[in-house]
Design a protein around this motif. Structure first.
Motif, PDB file in Angstrom:
ATOM      1  N   CYS A 145      61.386-105.988   1.235  1.00 35.04           N
ATOM      2  CA  CYS A 145      60.666-104.746   0.901  1.00 35.04           C
ATOM      3  C   CYS A 145      59.711-104.371   2.037  1.00 35.04           C
ATOM      4  O   CYS A 145      59.642-103.205   2.445  1.00 35.04           O
ATOM      5  CB  CYS A 145      59.865-104.918  -0.389  1.00 35.04           C
TER       6      CYS A 145
ATOM      7  N   CYS B 114      52.656-111.375  -4.298  1.00 36.96           N
ATOM      8  CA  CYS B 114      52.162-110.227  -3.525  1.00 36.96           C
ATOM      9  C   CYS B 114      50.979-110.630  -2.658  1.00 36.96           C
ATOM     10  O   CYS B 114      50.894-110.254  -1.478  1.00 36.96           O
ATOM     11  CB  CYS B 114      51.792-109.075  -4.457  1.00 36.96           C
TER      12      CYS B 114
ATOM     13  N   LEU C  29      54.179-102.669  -4.775  1.00 40.76           N
ATOM     14  CA  LEU C  29      55.358-103.239  -5.431  1.00 40.76           C
ATOM     15  C   LEU C  29      55.351-102.898  -6.906  1.00 40.76           C
ATOM     16  O   LEU C  29      54.452-103.319  -7.653  1.00 40.76           O
ATOM     17  CB  LEU C  29      55.392-104.765  -5.283  1.00 40.76           C
TER      18      LEU C  29
ATOM     19  N   HIS D  95      52.252-112.462   0.292  1.00 39.39           N
ATOM     20  CA  HIS D  95      52.971-111.627   1.263  1.00 39.39           C
ATOM     21  C   HIS D  95      52.105-110.501   1.831  1.00 39.39           C
ATOM     22  O   HIS D  95      52.608-109.675   2.595  1.00 39.39           O
ATOM     23  CB  HIS D  95      54.233-111.026   0.618  1.00 39.39           C
TER      24      HIS D  95
ATOM     25  N   LEU E 179      60.577-109.722  -1.500  1.00 40.05           N
ATOM     26  CA  LEU E 179      59.304-109.152  -1.038  1.00 40.05           C
ATOM     27  C   LEU E 179      59.290-108.989   0.483  1.00 40.05           C
ATOM     28  O   LEU E 179      58.814-107.966   1.001  1.00 40.05           O
ATOM     29  CB  LEU E 179      58.130-110.007  -1.511  1.00 40.05           C
TER      30      LEU E 179
END
Lengths: 283, 283
Positions: free
Chosen positions: B275, B27, B9, B30, B272
Motif C-alpha cells: 500500500c 500501522c 488505511l 509501518h 501494508l
C-alpha cells in the motif's frame, strides 16, 4: 399488457443452443415476428442465406448487432475498426435492419489484448470521432446508428459510453443519423433515466430507436453472463416502459439475455416460451 | 509524488488477517499514521479499548465505517436503522473520527433478506429522509456525515446513491453537516466526475470530506470482493487526485481494498508495505 406482436428476440438469448437458422425457425414457430441477429451468427450461414431465411420466415428485424468498438491504440487499429463498421452497415442494409447497434468499445488494448491506456477521456474522444466518421458512410446509405450505453461496470473493457446523458450528449454533437438503444440492464439504476429518456424522445427525429429488456439479478454472480429473465430480478420494467412510451417510443421490446449458467443451458423452446410469457406478464 | 503522511488505511484492507488491535500495531510499525476502522472491528475489542489503542499508537482517523443502510420495508425497520445510525454517530465521536461514512442502502428487504420492492425512486426518498433525520442528531453533535456514492452495480442491494451528481443533489437538499466520500472504485467511470468533484469542492464548506483509493481490475471476477491494489488496474489515479486537489481537497488518501482471492490471503505486513509503495508510485 404487452402482446407478442411487440416482442423481439435478440438472438444472443439462445445463441449457445441454436444457430441463426434454428432461431429463425424457432421464432416463426413461437409466433415471435421480430429478431435482432448478431454478426457472427449471420456470418456462420452467410449474409444472403440469412436475409433469405429471415424474409422467407416473414420476420422483421429490430436491429443488427453490432458495430462499434472504435478505440484502438494506433491509427491503423482505428482504421481497421472503421472499415469493419462500414461492412456492418452494409450487412445491416442487406438484412433490412432498422438500425445498427453500436457498442462503443473500452480502453485501447495492445496486441495481446491487454489494456494499454488509462486515458478514459481520450478514449471517449476516439468513440465520438469513430461514430462521426462512420456516420459519413451510414447517413447517406440510410442506415441509422444506435448508440447503446453500457453499464458502468463495462467502462474499462467493453464500452466507455455508460449513461443515457452521455449518449444524448454524443447525439447532440454528432447530429442526425444516430440515436440511442435503451437497454434496461445497463441503465435501470440511473437517477437521471427518466429525464434522459424524455430528452432522447423529444429530439427531432426521436433518438429512441431500440428498447432492450432483461432483468438485474440479486445476487449477480458474473459481470457479463448473468442477466436475468424479465420478472426474476429487481428492475421495474413496466415503469421504464411507461417512460419510453411517454417519450413517444412505439417500437418493439427486444429480449436480450446473456445467461451462461441458466438460460443458455435450457431447452431453447422453453426459453422462447418463457420470454413470451414474461414479456406479457412482467414488463 | 504523495508521501506516507497522506496515506490512510481503511481497516477492511486487512480485515481477514488481523484484528483491529493488530491493525493499529501494524500501522504504527509501518509508519502509517491514519486509519479508518469499521464498526464490527471496533465492537470486537470494545469502543473504549479501541479509542485507547488508537490514541496510544498516535494514530488519527480519516473516517468511521459505516452508517447508512436506511431503507426498510416498514416504519419499524427504518426506525431501527435510524437508532443504529445514532449509535454510529456516538461511536464516531468517541473515536474522534472526522466523519461518519454513509452507505445508503439498497432496495428494502423482507425478513428473509430478499429484496421486497422494486421501487428505486421511493427507496431513494427513504435514503434522503433517513440522512435528514440522522442529521438532526449528528449536526448538533458536530459529527459530519459523508455520503459515499457506490458503483451502479450495487444499486439494488447495497446503495442506491450511485453518482457524484446524485450525492451533490442530496447535499443541496439536506444542507450543512453532510458531505461526500469520493471512492475512485465507485466513480472513476463517470463522465461527469471532474465536474461533480468541482461542484462538491466549491460548496461552502467543501463537501469533499474523504477520498478512497484502490483500482479497477480487468477482468473483475467478483462484483464485491475483487478490488485491485493501486497500479494493478485501469484507473488514472494521479488524474483523479489532481481533480480532488484542484477542487481544494487537502485530506489523506484512504486505501480501501476488498480482495478475497488476493490481498486478503497475503501476509498483512506485505499488504501494508505494498500500500505504501503503490500509494507513492501509482496515485
Amino acid at each position: 399488457m404487452p402482446d407478442t406482436s411487440s416482442l423481439s428476440l435478440n438472438t444472443a438469448t439462445v445463441r449457445r443452443q441454436w444457430t441463426l437458422a434454428q432461431i429463425i425457425d424457432g421464432c416463426a414457430r413461437h409466433g415471435i415476428g421480430t429478431i435482432s441477429p448478431w454478426r457472427d451468427q449471420v456470418a456462420e450461414i452467410g449474409l444472403k442465406e440469412s436475409a433469405r431465411r429471415i424474409r422467407d420466415a416473414g420476420l422483421a428485424l429490430s436491429g443488427y448487432c453490432r458495430g462499434g468498438l472504435f478505440p484502438a491504440i494506433d491509427r491503423a487499429g482505428r482504421r481497421a475498426a472503421l472499415d469493419d463498421n462500414r461492412r456492418a452497415v452494409d450487412e445491416a442494409l442487406a438484412l433490412s435492419a432498422p438500425c445498427l447497434i453500436l457498442v462503443a468499445g473500452g480502453l485501447p488494448k495492445d496486441g495481446d489484448g491487454r489494456i494499454a491506456s488509462k486515458d478514459l477521456i481520450g478514449t471517449r474522444e476516439m468513440v465520438r470521432d469513430g461514430i462521426g466518421e462512420l456516420l459519413e458512410y451510414a447517413r447517406p446509405a440510410g442506415m441509422p446508428l444506435a448508440i447503446e450505453p453500457l453499464h458502468p461496470m463495462y467502462a474499462a473493457d467493453r464500452a466507455c459510453v455508460n449513461t443515457m446523458a452521455q449518449a444524448n450528449d454524443l447525439c447532440d454533437t454528432l447530429g442526425p443519423g444516430v440515436g440511442i438503444a435503451v437497454d434496461v440492464y445497463h441503465v435501470w439504476w440511473d437517477p437521471a433515466l427518466k429525464r434522459e429518456i424524455e430528452r432522447a424522445g423529444s429530439a427531432s427525429p426521436s433518438r429512441l430507436v431500440a428498447y432492450h429488456i432483461s432483468d438485474w439479478l440479486v445476487p449477480t454472480t458474473d459481470l457479463l453472463l448473468d442477466r436475468g429473465m424479465m420478472g426474476d430480478g429487481v428492475i421495474d420494467l413496466p415503469l421504464i416502459r411507461s417512460w419510453m412510451e411517454g417519450a413517444g417510443y412505439r417500437g418493439v421490446h427486444e429480449v436480450e439475455i446473456f445467461s451462461a449458467a441458466n438460460w443458455w443451458k435450457r431447452d431453447p423452446d422453453e426459453v422462447l416460451a418463457t420470454c413470451k410469457a414474461r414479456h406479457r406478464d412482467c414488463t
